[in-house]
Design an enzyme around this catalytic site. Structure first.
Site: not given
Ligand code: APR
Length: 257
Positions: A102, A120, A128, A153, A194-195, A219, A221, A238
């Site tokens: 993403q 993404h 453009c 552009c 990723t959340s 993650n 958490e 990670a």
């Molecule tokens: N190691 C493992 N996990 C981590 C670390 C790390 N060092 N740092 C942060 N995280 C985890 C956080 O706990 C969280 O669960 O990564 C996750 C990041 O979540 P978001 O900030 O929501 O990012 P993401 O999931 O990529 O968002 C998805 O949302 O805003 C849009 O387009 C944007 O691509 C993005 C999409």
């Protein structure tokens, strides 16, 4: 780090080659790029509804570029971290089919990953609405020196935007189809940093789970996937977990050859 789970995941990865990684902003925080929703994240500094929707960009592109330029400066300094390098190594070992990311930071490619599905888009390109696209590198010197900002552009004169999916824009069709294909019937589906709250990307781990894939959540958490989807959850940075996982995979390969 739970060594039992780590070993179980490594053994599962070794059992079949069709393993896929699905990554979010959390895999790049150790490269100095803030994620979006953690404390101090990007959305705390820039309201996404004011800066990161396609309507906001069309309404006030100069304002949207305040965020893009800030992000560009951060991306400029970022280097792949051990997590990106570990996934590239797993692909090199023939045990990772692709990374579906993403992220727009290009760090998987810079780490050596060959098969990267950019769900993404990628901030390394500017596009453009007239269809023209250029490498951001070619115009960056202008706006970092304050000239020609925001970049226009050269064909039609409109303000260009980074080739990234803003809220309200569709996922690029090729990326969407490829990601959905990869998410079906995987062996291990690594969900890293990723959340997992933003659709349609967040559907991918669900499809992987429903088609028999082993979901592994990596993650800091628990996320929504922890209950009901993740077969293994490896909590910690990670940049520590993925290298340790790949080390166990390599040891397993060594013992089997
Ligand atoms: N190691 C493992 N996990 C981590 C670390 C790390 N060092 N740092 C942060 N995280 C985890 C956080 O706990 C969280 O669960 O990564 C996750 C990041 O979540 P978001 O900030 O929501 O990012 P993401 O999931 O990529 O968002 C998805 O949302 O805003 C849009 O387009 C944007 O691509 C993005 C999409």
């Amino acid at each position: 780090m739970n060594q039992t789970s780590l070993k179980a995941v490594a053994d599962k990865i070794l059992s079949k080659p069709k393993n896929v990684a699905f990554t979010g902003a959390g895999i790049s925080t150790e490269s100095g790029i803030p994620d979006f929703r953690s404390p101090g994240g990007i959305w705390e500094r820039f309201n996404p509804m004011e800066y990161a929707t396609i309507e906001a960009f069309r309404r006030d592109p100069v304002k949207a570029w305040e965020m893009f330029r800030e992000l560009s400066r951060i991306l400029e300094e970022a280097e792949p971290n051990p997590a990106h390098l570990a996934l590239a190594r797993l692909e090199e070992l023939g045990l990772l089919q692709a990374v579906i990311t993403q992220n727009i930071d290009n760090l998987h490619q810079e780490a050596g990953s060959k098969k990267v599905v950019e769900f993404h888009g990628n901030a390394r390109r500017l596009v453009c609405e007239c269809g023209k696209s250029v490498e951001a590198e070619l115009v960056k010197t202008h706006w970092l020196e304050g000239r020609d900002f925001p970049p226009r552009c050269e064909s039609c004169g409109a303000i260009m935007k980074p080739d990234v999916v803003l809220f309200g824009e569709p996922i690029p069709r090729t990326a969407s189809q490829e990601a959905m294909r990869l998410a079906q019937h995987p062996n291990v589906f690594l969900v890293v940093g990723t959340s997992a709250v933003v659709a349609p990307a967040s559907y991918l781990p669900v499809v992987a789970n429903k088609t028999g894939g082993c979901i592994v959540e990596i993650n800091l958490e628990p996320t929504d996937l922890a209950t009901g989807y993740a077969e293994h959850s490896l909590y910690g940075p990670a940049g520590e977990i993925l290298p340790a996982l790949v080390e166990l995979v390599e040891a397993g390969l060594g013992s089997s050859t």
